[in-house]
Motif scaffolding. Structure first.
Motif, PDB file in Angstrom:
ATOM      1  N   HIS A  73       0.922  -1.124   0.011  1.00 26.85           N
ATOM      2  CA  HIS A  73      -0.054   0.128  -0.026  1.00 26.85           C
ATOM      3  C   HIS A  73       0.975   1.114  -0.148  1.00 26.85           C
ATOM      4  CE1 HIS A  73      -3.516  -2.366   0.651  1.00 26.85           C
ATOM      5  NE2 HIS A  73      -2.818  -3.131   1.745  1.00 26.85           N
ATOM      6  N   PRO A  74       0.353   2.428  -0.387  1.00 23.11           N
ATOM      7  CA  PRO A  74       1.337   3.644  -0.086  1.00 23.11           C
ATOM      8  C   PRO A  74       1.903   3.738   1.064  1.00 23.11           C
ATOM      9  CG  PRO A  74      -1.118   4.022  -1.409  1.00 23.11           C
ATOM     10  CD  PRO A  74      -1.100   2.533  -1.028  1.00 23.11           C
ATOM     11  N   VAL A  75       2.853   4.413   1.233  1.00 24.33           N
ATOM     12  CA  VAL A  75       3.535   4.674   2.561  1.00 24.33           C
ATOM     13  C   VAL A  75       3.663   6.015   2.674  1.00 24.33           C
ATOM     14  CG1 VAL A  75       5.667   4.449   3.813  1.00 24.33           C
ATOM     15  CG2 VAL A  75       5.042   2.451   2.532  1.00 24.33           C
ATOM     16  N   TRP A  76       3.088   6.623   3.667  1.00 26.53           N
ATOM     17  CA  TRP A  76       3.066   8.114   3.783  1.00 26.53           C
ATOM     18  C   TRP A  76       4.193   8.486   5.060  1.00 26.53           C
ATOM     19  CZ3 TRP A  76      -1.175  11.748   3.155  1.00 26.53           C
ATOM     20  CH2 TRP A  76      -1.973  11.574   2.326  1.00 26.53           C
ATOM     21  N   LEU A  77       4.796   9.569   4.494  1.00 29.73           N
ATOM     22  CA  LEU A  77       6.288   9.825   5.109  1.00 29.73           C
ATOM     23  C   LEU A  77       6.034  11.381   5.544  1.00 29.73           C
ATOM     24  CD1 LEU A  77       8.777   7.981   3.158  1.00 29.73           C
ATOM     25  CD2 LEU A  77       7.978   7.300   5.266  1.00 29.73           C
ATOM     26  N   GLY A  78       6.499  11.721   6.859  1.00 30.11           N
ATOM     27  CA  GLY A  78       6.107  13.201   7.192  1.00 30.11           C
ATOM     28  C   GLY A  78       7.430  13.585   7.751  1.00 30.11           C
ATOM     29  N   LEU A  79       7.634  14.859   7.944  1.00 26.39           N
ATOM     30  CA  LEU A  79       8.672  15.715   8.388  1.00 26.39           C
ATOM     31  C   LEU A  79       9.971  15.312   7.578  1.00 26.39           C
ATOM     32  CD1 LEU A  79       7.940  15.097  12.193  1.00 26.39           C
ATOM     33  CD2 LEU A  79       7.695  17.342  10.877  1.00 26.39           C
ATOM     34  N   VAL A  80       9.742  14.985   6.214  1.00 23.09           N
ATOM     35  CA  VAL A  80      10.739  14.886   5.213  1.00 23.09           C
ATOM     36  C   VAL A  80      11.425  16.244   5.046  1.00 23.09           C
ATOM     37  CG1 VAL A  80      11.557  13.763   3.429  1.00 23.09           C
ATOM     38  CG2 VAL A  80       9.667  12.799   4.542  1.00 23.09           C
ATOM     39  N   ASN A  81      12.433  16.489   6.008  1.00 22.52           N
ATOM     40  CA  ASN A  81      12.869  18.105   5.973  1.00 22.52           C
ATOM     41  C   ASN A  81      14.269  17.994   6.005  1.00 22.52           C
ATOM     42  OD1 ASN A  81      10.196  18.995   5.933  1.00 22.52           O
ATOM     43  ND2 ASN A  81      10.234  18.741   8.060  1.00 22.52           N
ATOM     44  N   ASP A  82      15.025  17.007   5.588  1.00 26.31           N
ATOM     45  CA  ASP A  82      16.461  17.169   5.321  1.00 26.31           C
ATOM     46  C   ASP A  82      16.935  16.322   4.286  1.00 26.31           C
ATOM     47  OD1 ASP A  82      17.262  14.315   6.358  1.00 26.31           O
ATOM     48  OD2 ASP A  82      16.344  15.022   8.117  1.00 26.31           O
ATOM     49  N   ALA A  83      18.001  16.517   3.636  1.00 28.30           N
ATOM     50  CA  ALA A  83      18.482  15.931   2.498  1.00 28.30           C
ATOM     51  C   ALA A  83      18.851  14.277   2.720  1.00 28.30           C
ATOM     52  CB  ALA A  83      19.910  16.541   2.173  1.00 28.30           C
ATOM     53  N   ALA A  84      19.145  13.873   3.883  1.00 21.73           N
ATOM     54  CA  ALA A  84      19.457  12.638   3.954  1.00 21.73           C
ATOM     55  C   ALA A  84      18.314  11.726   4.064  1.00 21.73           C
ATOM     56  CB  ALA A  84      19.988  12.232   5.563  1.00 21.73           C
ATOM     57  N   ALA A  85      17.085  12.263   4.586  1.00 23.67           N
ATOM     58  CA  ALA A  85      15.790  11.630   4.573  1.00 23.67           C
ATOM     59  C   ALA A  85      15.354  11.404   3.112  1.00 23.67           C
ATOM     60  CB  ALA A  85      14.704  12.240   5.235  1.00 23.67           C
ATOM     61  N   THR A  86      15.506  12.518   2.359  1.00 25.43           N
ATOM     62  CA  THR A  86      15.235  12.403   0.742  1.00 25.43           C
ATOM     63  C   THR A  86      16.000  11.509   0.175  1.00 25.43           C
ATOM     64  OG1 THR A  86      14.494  14.957   0.791  1.00 25.43           O
ATOM     65  CG2 THR A  86      15.057  13.943  -1.288  1.00 25.43           C
ATOM     66  N   ASP A  87      17.251  11.486   0.471  1.00 27.85           N
ATOM     67  CA  ASP A  87      18.218  10.344  -0.184  1.00 27.85           C
ATOM     68  C   ASP A  87      17.642   9.135   0.142  1.00 27.85           C
ATOM     69  OD1 ASP A  87      19.413  12.462  -1.479  1.00 27.85           O
ATOM     70  OD2 ASP A  87      21.080  12.583  -0.133  1.00 27.85           O
ATOM     71  N   ASP A  88      17.347   8.787   1.420  1.00 27.13           N
ATOM     72  CA  ASP A  88      16.880   7.339   1.851  1.00 27.13           C
ATOM     73  C   ASP A  88      15.726   7.185   0.794  1.00 27.13           C
ATOM     74  OD1 ASP A  88      18.901   7.021   3.396  1.00 27.13           O
ATOM     75  OD2 ASP A  88      17.797   7.790   5.342  1.00 27.13           O
TER      76      ASP A  88
END
Length: 128
Positions: A73-88
């Motif tokens: 199912h779709p996975v919702w991610l919040g507080l994606v506020n740094d480059a490392a999280a985006t890269d992950d």
């Protein structure tokens, strides 16, 4: 699989960009750079408000057809506020995303429950 290579993208990513997400209200992140890094991994749709403003920036990773066939199912991610999280997130998408690859363990910290579905005629809409 990076965009531009042969074969379908492993999944799709929806990124909220409206009243809070992607705005100066969320500081310390290059919002345009975040979109570009995600677009290098998969098709990205930019949506108006996804109704989880307290968790800005919101990124939703939607499984591919193969992932859905495995029950993802779709996975919702919040507080994606740094480059490392985006890269992950980008690395997980390249590996196959929901149903096909385990997410990096750190993404569990970003996992949120999606807001209640809006009623018919809601103002939620996709911008691109």
């Amino acid at each position: 699989m990076p965009m531009g290579s042969s074969g379908p993208a492993p999944c799709r990513v929806t990124v909220c960009r409206d009243c809070c997400c992607g705005s100066p209200k969320v500081t310390g992140i290059d919002h345009a750079g975040q979109l570009e890094r995600l677009r290098q991994a998969a098709p990205v749709r930019v949506s108006r408000c996804l109704d989880a403003c307290e968790q800005a920036n919101i990124v939703v990773v939607q499984p591919s057809a193969a992932g859905r066939a495995k029950g993802a199912h779709p996975v919702w991610l919040g507080l994606v506020n740094d480059a490392a999280a985006t890269d992950d997130i980008a690395a997980w998408v390249r590996a196959g995303g929901p149903g096909l690859a385990d997410p990096p363990a750190v993404l569990e910290l970003y996992s949120i429950r999606p807001p209640r579905r809006p009623a018919a005629g809601s103002s939620r809409e996709v911008m691109s």
